[in-house]
Design a protein around this motif. Structure first.
Motif: not given
Length: 255
Positions: A1-10, A28-32
Motif C-alpha cells: 500500500m502507498k499513501l501520499i500526504d498532499t498537504h502537510s506543514h511538517m 511505518k504506515v506507508d506514507i511514501e
C-alpha cells in the motif's frame, strides 16, 4: 500500500523537537510522499531544510498564502517568484483567498491569487487552493481561466455538493483531510455524491487532526485515519482508497 500526504506543514516549529520520530512514524504506515505547501518568505528556509533532510519523502511547493498577503505583497511575491524560477517545485501553493480572518485585503488577495495562477500556467504546474469563506470569490477568478489547462486541488475541502461539483467541473480535485472524520462536519454526506477518483488525501498537519487524534498535534502518519474514513464512506478496501488517491496525486503533481 502507498499513501501520499498532499498537504502537510511538517516544517512547522511544532515538529522541531521530534521530527525524526515523526518521519519514522510516517514510513511505518506507508506514507511514501509528503507534499509541503509554502506560506511566505519566512517559511521557505524551514521548508527547504526539511526537503534537504528527507529528499526521498518531502516534496516542496512554492507560493504565497492568502493570510500572508499584507501591504508588502509585491515584495513577498517577488521572493516566491525568484524561488520558483530557480528551483524545482511540484505546485504553486498554497494560494487562494481567505476571508475568515480579514476581509479588508480582498482586492490584494485577488491580485496575488491571479498572479500566482498565471505563474502556474507559465510553468505548467498545478495550483493548491486555500478557500475559506471565499468560494464565490475564488470561482469568479477561476472562471476566467476555464479551458486554459489550469489544474489543481481545493485543499482542505469543506464545501457543499454544488461547490464540489463546480470545482470538479473546472478540472480540480478535492483535498480531503481530518475534517471528514468530524462528527458534525457533514463532509461525509457531501462525499457520498462525489466519486472517489475526484479526491486526494491530506493532513494539513499540524492542524485538523482526525478522530481519534482530534485536539492533538496532527502528523502525516495520521493520514491513515483519513483513508480509513473514506474506506468506510465508499465501502471499498483501504488499499483501493490508497491506490486511487495516490494515483491522483502522482498524476497531478508529477511525482
Amino acid at each position: 500500500m502507498k499513501l501520499i500526504d498532499t498537504h502537510s506543514h511538517m516544517y512547522s516549529s511544532d515538529f522541531e523537537e521530534d521530527i525524526d520520530e515523526v518521519i519514522s512514524s510516517c514510513r511505518k504506515v506507508d506514507i511514501e510522499k509528503i507534499l509541503l505547501p509554502n506560506i511566505d518568505s519566512e517559511s521557505i528556509p524551514k521548508m527547504n531544510k526539511l526537503v534537504q533532510r528527507f529528499p526521498d519523502l518531502c516534496v516542496p511547493m512554492m507560493g504565497l498564502h492568502p493570510t500572508s498577503v499584507k501591504e508588502n505583497y509585491q515584495e513577498e511575491l517577488a521572493i516566491c517568484k525568484k524561488w520558483l524560477d530557480k528551483a524545482s517545485f511540484c505546485a504553486v501553493g498554497e494560494i487562494g483567498i481567505d476571508l475568515y480572518w480579514d476581509k479588508s485585503l480582498l482586492r490584494e488577495q485577488q491580485i496575488v491569487f491571479e498572479t500566482q495562477i498565471n505563474w502556474a500556467l507559465e510553468k505548467e504546474l498545478p495550483v493548491v487552493i486555500h478557500a475559506r469563506d471565499s468560494f464565490a470569490e475564488i470561482f469568479e477568478i477561476l472562471e476566467i481561466y476555464r479551458n486554459k489547462n489550469l489544474k489543481g486541488v481545493f485543499h482542505s475541502f469543506t464545501g457543499n455538493i454544488d461547490q464540489a461539483n463546480h470545482a470538479i467541473e473546472l478540472g480540480f480535485l478535492l483535498g480531503i483531510n481530518g475534517i471528514v472524520t468530524f462528527k458534525n462536519a457533514g463532509l461525509d454526506k457531501t462525499l457520498s455524491s462525489i466519486a472517489l477518483d475526484k479526491l486526494m488525501l491530506e493532513t494539513d498537519s499540524p492542524y485538523l487532526a482526525p478522530v481519534p487524534k482530534r485536539g492533538k498535534r496532527n502528523e502525516s502518519s495520521y493520514l491513515l485515519h483519513v483513508a480509513n474514513k473514506l474506506s468506510e464512506i465508499y465501502q471499498v478496501g483501504l488499499e483501493r482508497v490508497a491506490e486511487v488517491t495516490s494515483t491522483n496525486a502522482e498524476k497531478l503533481f508529477n511525482i
